[in-house]
Design an enzyme around this catalytic site. Structure first.
Site, PDB file in Angstrom:
ATOM      1  CB  SER A   1      -0.928   0.019   1.221  1.00 45.62           C
ATOM      2  OG  SER A   1      -0.197   0.164   2.415  1.00 45.62           O
TER       3      SER A   1
ATOM      4  CB  THR B   1      -2.377   5.628   3.395  1.00 47.83           C
ATOM      5  OG1 THR B   1      -3.103   5.620   2.174  1.00 47.83           O
ATOM      6  CG2 THR B   1      -1.646   6.956   3.533  1.00 47.83           C
TER       7      THR B   1
ATOM      8  CB  THR C   1      -0.772   6.317  -0.051  1.00 49.78           C
ATOM      9  OG1 THR C   1      -1.608   5.173  -0.251  1.00 49.78           O
ATOM     10  CG2 THR C   1      -1.194   7.391  -1.031  1.00 49.78           C
TER      11      THR C   1
ATOM     12  NE  ARG D   1      -8.236   8.070  -5.909  1.00 57.70           N
ATOM     13  CZ  ARG D   1      -7.791   7.739  -4.696  1.00 57.70           C
ATOM     14  NH1 ARG D   1      -6.540   7.390  -4.527  1.00 57.70           N
ATOM     15  NH2 ARG D   1      -8.583   7.761  -3.660  1.00 57.70           N
TER      16      ARG D   1
ATOM     17  CB  THR E   1      -5.540   5.132   6.281  1.00 67.01           C
ATOM     18  OG1 THR E   1      -4.498   5.535   7.123  1.00 67.01           O
ATOM     19  CG2 THR E   1      -5.063   4.023   5.394  1.00 67.01           C
ATOM     20  N   GLY E   2      -7.562   5.334   3.894  1.00 65.29           N
ATOM     21  CA  GLY E   2      -8.887   4.875   3.482  1.00 65.29           C
ATOM     22  C   GLY E   2      -9.363   5.588   2.234  1.00 65.29           C
TER      23      GLY E   2
END
Ligand code: ASP
Length: 351
Positions: A85, A207, A225, A235, A258-259
């Site tokens: 990640s 991340t 990340t 993106r 994160t996420g």
């Protein structure tokens, strides 16, 4: 006034007294080194994260700067080939290209730097630091960011490992049963899947956030990340966006996310968490406040929808916290102080 002369005006227009105030001499007195300070934390509670905060803490223990400590800790996580990640070995975008995002913020000098969609460099956080320290910009992206990194001697490398390439190829074969990827039709069983899409991947999202307060009470943070696996090429997530994936305020503390970056960008989550801490909320409460704020927004649009986020925060006193949603697994963070390493369990919304 054009941009260049405006910049010169700001650079040249400060009186000596103001410059001394901004750049050190008249900085507020040393923070009380109460309790936990110095301290360094990361959302990566795995072995690499633990090693990272332990090694980086040696900088803080010698009276070194939070900024140097967070860079050292993050670099250790970025070069870990097993971590899918972040940095080297991070999962690629839909074209099979690893595009990295990272930001850094130095509370002491109220400075920030970031890179987005950076290809071929294992340690994007160190490139973000150079953007912060060697330019008057905050964010460089794509090929410009790569040229910038190479001008400072960074080596362009293949960031795919055998592991991340295999995951990517499996994803591509599973993507669409009507396309031509995968075994020839005459050898393929109907509806055959190569393997579960995420089987064996430790992080298909993820991340790292590394935040620290040094013994002078100065605060710094980094978020780094490879972004969402299989993202649309180009993106950019929340990680390189100051205020979204990272925020540091030297008077208050630091937060990182994160996420699902899209939620974090819309909610300016890290800035929100630091603002909550400024108003007196603990780092733990402030992380929970941010999750609740995002949930409240979606409730009005689609009450069923629960996004996936994890926040970590640290205040100037060295108190820390983390919270995540959805799920019943409590989020963890690795915390290193002079008293040793602690794995802190935060709260999970939806458990
Ligand atoms: N926040 C990252 C992004 O949106 C991904 C992650 O943390 O899983 O790019």
């Amino acid at each position: 006034m054009d941009n260049i002369s405006r910049r010169r005006f700001f650079k040249g227009g400060l009186g000596l007294g103001a410059a001394a105030f901004l750049f050190g001499k008249a900085r507020p007195a040393r923070a009380q080194t109460r309790g936990l300070v110095p301290v360094i934390v990361t959302d990566h509670a795995n072995q690499t994260g633990q090693n990272a905060v332990k090694e980086a803490f040696s900088i803080l223990a010698k009276g070194g700067r939070a900024l140097d400590a967070v860079e050292k800790g993050t670099n250790i996580i970025e070069v870990d080939p097993e971590d899918t990640s972040v940095g080297y070995g991070g999962l690629p975008n839909a074209d099979g290209v690893v595009q990295l995002d990272s930001s850094i913020m130095d509370g002491r000098t109220y400075s920030a730097g970031a890179v987005a969609s950076l290809e071929g460099i294992k340690t994007p956080s160190s490139v973000a630091r150079l953007v912060m320290e060697k330019t008057d910009h905050v964010l460089l992206v794509g090929p410009g960011a790569l040229r910038f990194a190479k001008s400072y001697g960074f080596k362009e490398e293949d960031l795919m490992t055998e592991k991340s390439r295999n995951f990517y190829l499996r994803w591509r074969e599973n993507l669409n049963k009507d396309d031509d990827w995968g075994p020839p039709d005459h050898l393929r069983k109907p509806d055959e899947k190569v393997a579960g899409l995420y089987d064996g991947i430790e992080h298909h999202t993820g991340t790292t956030n590394v935040l620290a307060v040094d013994s002078n009470g100065d605060i710094a943070g980094i978020t780094s990340t490879s972004g969402l696996a299989w993202k649309i090429p180009g993106r950019v997530g929340d990680s390189p966006i100051i205020g979204a994936g990272l925020y540091v305020d030297n008077e208050v503390g630091a937060a990182g996310a994160t996420g699902r970056g899209e939620d974090v960008i819309k909610s300016c989550a890290s800035y929100f968490i630091v603002a909550q801490m400024r108003s007196g909320r603990s780092p733990q409460q402030a992380c929970e406040d941010a999750l609740q704020m995002i949930l409240d927004k979606y409730k009005k649009v689609n009450a069923e929808f629960v996004p996936g986020e994890k926040f970590v925060a640290l205040n100037k006193k060295g108190e820390y916290g983390c919270a995540s949603m959805p799920g019943n697994r409590k989020p963890q963070m690795a915390v290193m102080t002079g008293k040793g390493l602690v794995i802190h369990e935060g709260t999970a919304f939806g458990s």
